[in-house]
Scaffold this active site. Structure first.
Site, PDB file in Angstrom:
ATOM      1  N   GLU A  18      44.171  47.745  43.604  1.00 15.67           N
ATOM      2  CA  GLU A  18      43.977  46.644  44.557  1.00 15.67           C
ATOM      3  C   GLU A  18      42.780  47.268  45.436  1.00 15.67           C
ATOM      4  O   GLU A  18      41.816  46.289  46.022  1.00 15.67           O
ATOM      5  CB  GLU A  18      45.182  46.641  45.557  1.00 15.67           C
ATOM      6  N   GLU A  43      53.699  47.297  40.156  1.00 15.63           N
ATOM      7  CA  GLU A  43      54.487  47.071  41.367  1.00 15.63           C
ATOM      8  C   GLU A  43      55.920  45.929  40.952  1.00 15.63           C
ATOM      9  O   GLU A  43      56.774  46.475  41.444  1.00 15.63           O
ATOM     10  CB  GLU A  43      53.948  46.426  42.774  1.00 15.63           C
TER      11      GLU A  43
END
Ligand code: NAI
Length: 686
Positions: A108, A128
């Site tokens: 990210e 995630e």
């Protein structure tokens, strides 16, 4: 190098600022890393002589993930979205230089930069969702702007790690540094940054359009693979929002959901499992062996398991020598191997060339002399002590000194097997699961005399085969089958008391098991356990409660799917078994024969007792030292028996349930199970 925080330093390279993250071993994105990057960006903004920046990790990797240990607690400021906001706000371009892995928050962070340059082989991905959460720092919004909704759903929900070449083709990264003329990632990234004329923020891109059918197909596939867990639903919804909502609102909602899931039960359980899996691969503290080199491995017996094991070995690049009994068995085995790889080719999972290369790695024959130079032999002949004796005596006479002698036995005593040789230190159990090429679990069994080196070699083989090892002491059923046996027995008690197989299966599948115990039995065949019960009949406590329904089924030739009937009927072509009145009649008769008045058993009781039986057996075998650590039980049950991952395993379940409720469960279990039930002390687990 100028220090910014203890984990981040900066250095000028011409007019490019190099921001170096140094948080070994994986450069995890901890508080000090976030603070350091944030401060470095402020330097970039403030210094008029700098025109761009590069973010890079020291050592062998970029930020390979966030520090999972921080995830169970409140996160300290600055959090990652603030760091990424600063990257996007600063007027000068920032390039992420990727090597090793850029995963989760690390990926990210890279997506928040204006460009990404990677070394070949670098892996990027968002794990995630597989950890019970959703990406929380823009992963769902920025990745979707690069690859479109359908592909993003697939990547986000599977947690798949993609390599640099594929990432480049997908447009996720901008350049792959050419290792031949420039292995220096930093120099390429600095050059790339110096050549950039302005910002190229991912947030400003529009989501590339996808056909609605493609989005639908990706959604359905992700929901199915994700077993409909709520975080999977929300991850899909957030990815879709990238195409319809303003980015800042979408990012805020993503963060909110991330925070919600981060402290949830699924995430706690999956974090537990993440650490448990790593622990399970380590030898017990008292065993510091050195793994012996493995290049050529023998397999004795080429039936269901032997052929499957040979496939695993060949696909891992090892040369395999498979020894069967005679010409006919050799031909059967060759056909079995050929059919496996032909099936892979038909399914588009493997190209024909690779398939024939794998097949060529397995030499099948019946001449024992071909085993003379193997580094290890794995025995997978019939589950019968006389057969094992014959094989181990011959292995002892044939194998070179220093070779490892392994057995795939399910229930037999490894020490007895080792006693057939003059080298019991070289004997280890390697218990694979069926089908071997698919199942991840490998129990590495440590006999009384198994040397530390033999144990270390078993663990090293597991890693090479990309299996999940768990070390077990030599004991009936080791870890997995012993627990499973207690679980299945309890489920059979429930039948006698009033439940039916379809109800028990449905309740446990709703709890999360991939398949209920009676469907599992039909799939794998009732005869293996039947033979095991017969072998143990003489040593069984005659007063202990014994459910004979499965024996009756076997006596009628109902051995499961392979005979068209077992606990269910299996009409040709049907995907699931069909409940059978004849089985119901047999069960009712069994209750009557014992004078048990059948009662309604609810789904809660089924789950409570089935799980209670697992936890009870687990506490006994941890106390006995059969399992090294309580968490090894979780790893074994999740990887070998379809126990739901998001529950974290039976031990994690027991911890969540709490001592008092668990004590009540075990009281109930003891009372309902009757004679022969041995209660363990779950204090060793919780
Ligand atoms: P299987 O019956 O499919 O295969 C056994 C093979 O061994 C046959 O092909 C037979 O020809 C061969 N064989 C027998 N004696 C031999 C000898 N002296 N020399 C060379 N080959 C010989 O049996 P399966 O299911 O593959 O089981 C093998 C072992 O693996 C057993 O110990 C079993 O308990 C264990 N196991 C089985 C699992 C399963 O689900 N089937 C799972 C895990 C372990």
């Amino acid at each position: 190098m100028q220090t910014v925080t203890d984990k981040v330093g900066v250095e000028r390279d011409g007019d490019v600022l190099v921001i170096l993250i140094d948080n070994p071993p994986i450069n995890a994105g901890s508080l000090s890393v976030r603070r350091g990057v944030l401060e470095s960006i402020a330097m970039l903004a403030d210094d008029a002589t700098l025109r761009a920046a590069v973010i890079i990790g020291r050592g062998t990797t970029f930020v390979a993930g966030s520090d999972l240990r921080e995830f169970g607690k409140p996160l300290e400021e600055p959090q990652l979205p603030a760091v990424i906001r600063a990257l996007e706000t600063v007027a000068k371009p920032v390039v992420a230089a990727l090597h090793g892995a850029a995963l989760g928050g690390g990926f990210e962070l890279a997506l928040g930069c204006d460009a990404r340059v990677a070394l070949p082989g670098t892996l990027v991905g968002l794990p995630e969702v597989s950890l019970g959460m959703i990406p929380g720092a823009g992963g769902t919004q920025r990745l979707t702007r690069l690859v479109g909704v359908a592909r993003s759903i697939q990547l986000v929900c599977s947690g798949e790690r993609i390599a640099a070449d594929k990432a480049l083709a997908l447009g996720v990264i901008d350049a792959v540094a050419d290792p031949s003329d420039d292995a220096d990632l930093r120099a390429s990234a600095v050059r790339f940054a110096a050549g950039m004329t302005g910002k190229r923020r991912v947030r400003d891109l529009t989501v590339p359009p996808d056909a609605p059918e493609a989005i639908d197909a990706a959604t359905q596939a992700a929901l199915k693979a994700g077993r409909g867990r709520p975080n999977v639903r929300d991850a899909i919804e957030r990815v879709k929002a990238a195409a319809s909502e303003p980015i800042d609102a979408a990012l805020a909602r993503e963060r909110e959901l991330f925070q919600h899931y981060r402290i949830g039960e699924d995430a706690a359980a999956l974090r537990h499992l993440f650490f448990a899996e790593r622990e399970a691969g380590k030898p017990p503290e008292d065993a510091n062996g050195e793994a012996r080199a493995l290049r050529r491995v023998g397999v004795i017996g080429g039936g269901t398991m032997g052929a499957g094991i040979a496939i695993c070995l060949a696909e891992a690049g090892l040369d395999v020598v498979l020894v069967e009994r005679d010409e006919a068995a050799v031909n059967d085995c060759r056909a079995r191997l050929h059919e496996h790889w032909a099936g892979r080719v038909r399914a588009g999972r493997c190209n024909a060339e690779r398939a024939s290369a794998f097949e060529a790695k397995v030499a099948v024959g019946y001449d024992w002399a071909s085993l003379a130079d193997v580094d290890m032999a794995i025995e997978a002949v019939f589950e019968d002590m006389a057969a094992k004796e014959d094989v181990f005596r011959r292995l002892d006479a044939t194998l070179r000194p220093g070779a490892i002698l392994a057995s795939n036995t399910s229930y037999l005593d490894l020490d007895t097997i080792a006693s057939f040789t003059d080298r019991p230190g070289d004997v280890v159990g390697l218990h694979f699961f069926s089908p071997a090429p698919v199942m991840k679990l490998l129990e590495v069994v440590r006999g009384t005399h198994t040397s530390d080196d033999a144990l270390a070699t078993g663990l090293a083989l597991a890693r090479k085969l990309k299996k999940q090892p768990v070390v077990a002491r030599n004991a009936f059923g080791f870890i997995g089958n012993r627990i499973y046996d207690a679980y299945r027995r309890q489920c059979e008690f429930l039948l006698e008391e009033g439940a039916l197989p379809q109800q028990v299966d449905a309740a446990l599948e709703t709890f999360g098991f991939a398949m209920g115990p009676f469907s599992v039995a039909d799939l794998s065949g009732l005869d293996i356990a039947w033979r095991m019960r017969q072998a143990r009949a003489a040593s069984r406590d005659p007063n202990a409660r014994y459910v004979a329904i499965a024996d009756r089924l076997c006596e009628q030739g109902r051995l499961g799917r392979k005979t068209g009937a077992g606990w269910y009927r299996h009409p040709e072509g049907a995907r699931r078994g069909v409940p059978d009145d004849a089985v119901q009649a047999l069960i009712i008769e069994a209750s009557a024969a014992k004078g048990i008045e059948r009662r309604a058993v609810d789904d809660d009781e089924i789950v409570r007792r089935a799980l209670g039986a697992i936890v009870n057996e687990a506490s006994k075998l941890v106390a006995e030292g059969v399992a090294t650590r309580a968490s090894d039980v979780d790893v074994a049950m999740v990887h070998g028996y379809g126990f739901p991952r998001w529950v974290g395993g039976p031990v994690q379940w027991a911890r969540q349930r709490g001592r008092e409720a668990l004590a009540r469960d075990l009281d109930e279990l003891a009372e309902r199970s009757g004679a022969g039930f041995v209660r363990g002390d779950p204090a060793v687990l919780v």
